[in-house]
Design a protein around this motif. Structure first.
Motif, short mmCIF file in Angstrom:
data_model
loop_
_atom_site.label_atom_id
_atom_site.label_comp_id
_atom_site.label_asym_id
_atom_site.label_seq_id
_atom_site.Cartn_x
_atom_site.Cartn_y
_atom_site.Cartn_z
N UNK A 79 -38.41 72.30 16.69
CA UNK A 79 -38.10 72.48 18.11
C UNK A 79 -39.39 72.63 18.92
N UNK A 80 -39.38 72.05 20.12
CA UNK A 80 -40.49 72.22 21.08
C UNK A 80 -41.85 71.90 20.47
N UNK A 81 -41.93 70.81 19.71
CA UNK A 81 -43.16 70.52 18.97
C UNK A 81 -43.90 69.28 19.47
N UNK A 82 -43.31 68.50 20.38
CA UNK A 82 -43.93 67.26 20.82
C UNK A 82 -44.30 67.29 22.30
N UNK A 83 -45.41 66.61 22.61
CA UNK A 83 -45.87 66.48 23.99
C UNK A 83 -45.35 65.21 24.65
N UNK A 84 -44.86 64.27 23.85
CA UNK A 84 -44.32 63.02 24.40
C UNK A 84 -43.53 62.30 23.32
N UNK A 85 -42.54 61.53 23.76
CA UNK A 85 -41.82 60.60 22.89
C UNK A 85 -41.87 59.23 23.54
N UNK A 93 -49.27 52.77 32.36
CA UNK A 93 -48.42 53.65 33.18
C UNK A 93 -48.24 55.01 32.49
N UNK A 94 -48.00 55.00 31.19
CA UNK A 94 -47.86 56.25 30.44
C UNK A 94 -49.14 57.07 30.53
N UNK A 95 -50.28 56.41 30.39
CA UNK A 95 -51.56 57.11 30.49
C UNK A 95 -51.68 57.81 31.84
N UNK A 96 -51.25 57.13 32.89
CA UNK A 96 -51.29 57.73 34.22
C UNK A 96 -50.36 58.93 34.31
N UNK A 97 -49.17 58.83 33.74
CA UNK A 97 -48.19 59.91 33.83
C UNK A 97 -48.60 61.12 32.98
N UNK A 98 -49.15 60.86 31.80
CA UNK A 98 -49.54 61.95 30.92
C UNK A 98 -50.76 62.68 31.46
N UNK A 127 -52.89 54.54 20.99
CA UNK A 127 -54.17 55.09 20.57
C UNK A 127 -55.31 54.54 21.43
N UNK A 128 -55.25 53.25 21.73
CA UNK A 128 -56.31 52.62 22.50
C UNK A 128 -56.44 53.25 23.88
N UNK A 129 -55.31 53.53 24.53
CA UNK A 129 -55.36 54.00 25.92
C UNK A 129 -55.30 55.52 26.06
N UNK A 130 -54.70 56.19 25.10
CA UNK A 130 -54.64 57.66 25.17
C UNK A 130 -55.77 58.32 24.39
N UNK A 131 -56.44 57.53 23.54
CA UNK A 131 -57.60 58.03 22.81
C UNK A 131 -57.32 58.31 21.36
N UNK A 132 -58.10 57.69 20.47
CA UNK A 132 -57.90 57.88 19.03
C UNK A 132 -58.08 59.35 18.63
N UNK A 133 -58.97 60.04 19.32
CA UNK A 133 -59.24 61.43 18.95
C UNK A 133 -58.31 62.41 19.67
#
Length: 264
Positions: free
Chosen positions: A111-117, A34-39, A62-68
């Protein structure tokens, strides 16, 4: 408010079981998909796993969003869990991560440094209003906070809530949906955009369930005194034998909810 006794017991609990924690808990791919779909396809992203534990979900990220494509900060308050996480990710060929002992309300990033938590099965251990404000600080505009947890009501419906004596009374730290939603809505800069419930099929033998309880796979079991736990476990075994026809195939469902929060 989390009591000091509860905090001390859970810290000791996770220190004891860090080496075997992943084998005691079920790890579900559905919420990560689900996260992969949302991101979506954002290319390389930097994220934080807050309450990362022994890394069972970190590996799936890592498996679903990609190790790289993913760099993951893994934060927890228990050094033994983070050590187990490091060994686990290294054994799976994962290098794009960093671990640090950190409180959820004091994340060591700018501040403002992350794309997801990602916060999986941990929100009930946090000072949630402070964690939400901290999430608003460190997330970039348009990024997401994903909170995955079971509610009090959902816990009452699973095999432990239904059949293990006093379990629901002991598990007093879990949120109900109204309270969590209210706290999210009260946080400046955050917007709740979706709640999604996952119904997850389980099958265990009675012996497997007994072993999990004895291993304290949920920290709730550490809130029982020793003799109280033994009596409750005996009653649980009796209840399961009466309720299910085949103690070798106990089928039940877990429900958990994903709260998807947008950084406005």
């Amino acid at each position: 408010m989390k009591t000091q006794q509860f905090i001390q017991k859970t810290q000791s609990h996770y220190a004891r079981i860090a080496a075997v924690y992943r084998s005691l808990r079920t790890t579900d791919s559905e919420p990560v998909l689900y996260i992969k779909q949302m991101v979506g396809d954002k290319g390389k992203i930097t994220a934080a796993d807050v309450g990362a534990g022994a890394g069972r979900y970190a590996r799936l990220f890592f498996e679903h969003l990609g190790k790289d494509n993913l760099f993951l900060y893994c934060y927890d308050t228990n050094e033994f869990m983070l050590e187990s996480l490091e060994h686990y990710l290294e054994d799976n060929g994962i290098r794009n991560y960093a671990t640090k002992i950190a409180m959820a309300q004091e994340l060591p990033v700018g501040d403002n440094s992350l794309d997801a938590i990602f916060c999986f099965n941990a929100i009930h251990f946090f000072n949630t209003p402070k964690f939400l404000r901290e999430s608003a600080r460190v997330l970039r505009e348009g990024s997401f906070l994903f909170i995955y947890t079971r509610t009090k009501t959902q816990s009452m419906k699973n095999v432990w809530g239904k059949h293990f004596p006093s379990y629901n009374q002991k598990e007093s730290e879990l949120y109900n949906t109204d309270r969590l939603v209210s706290e999210i809505k009260a946080t400046s800069g955050l917007e709740l955009i979706e709640t999604r419930t996952f119904t997850l099929a389980r099958e265990n033998s009675l012996q497997e369930l007994v072993e999990r309880a004895q291993s304290k796979h949920y920290s709730t079991f550490y809130l029982y005194e020793t003799q109280e736990f033994e009596r409750a476990l005996a009653e649980f075994t009796k209840n399961i034998r009466e309720y299910y026809e085949d103690p070798e195939k106990i089928r039940w469902s877990d429900e958990k909810t994903m709260y998807t929060v947008l950084r406005k």
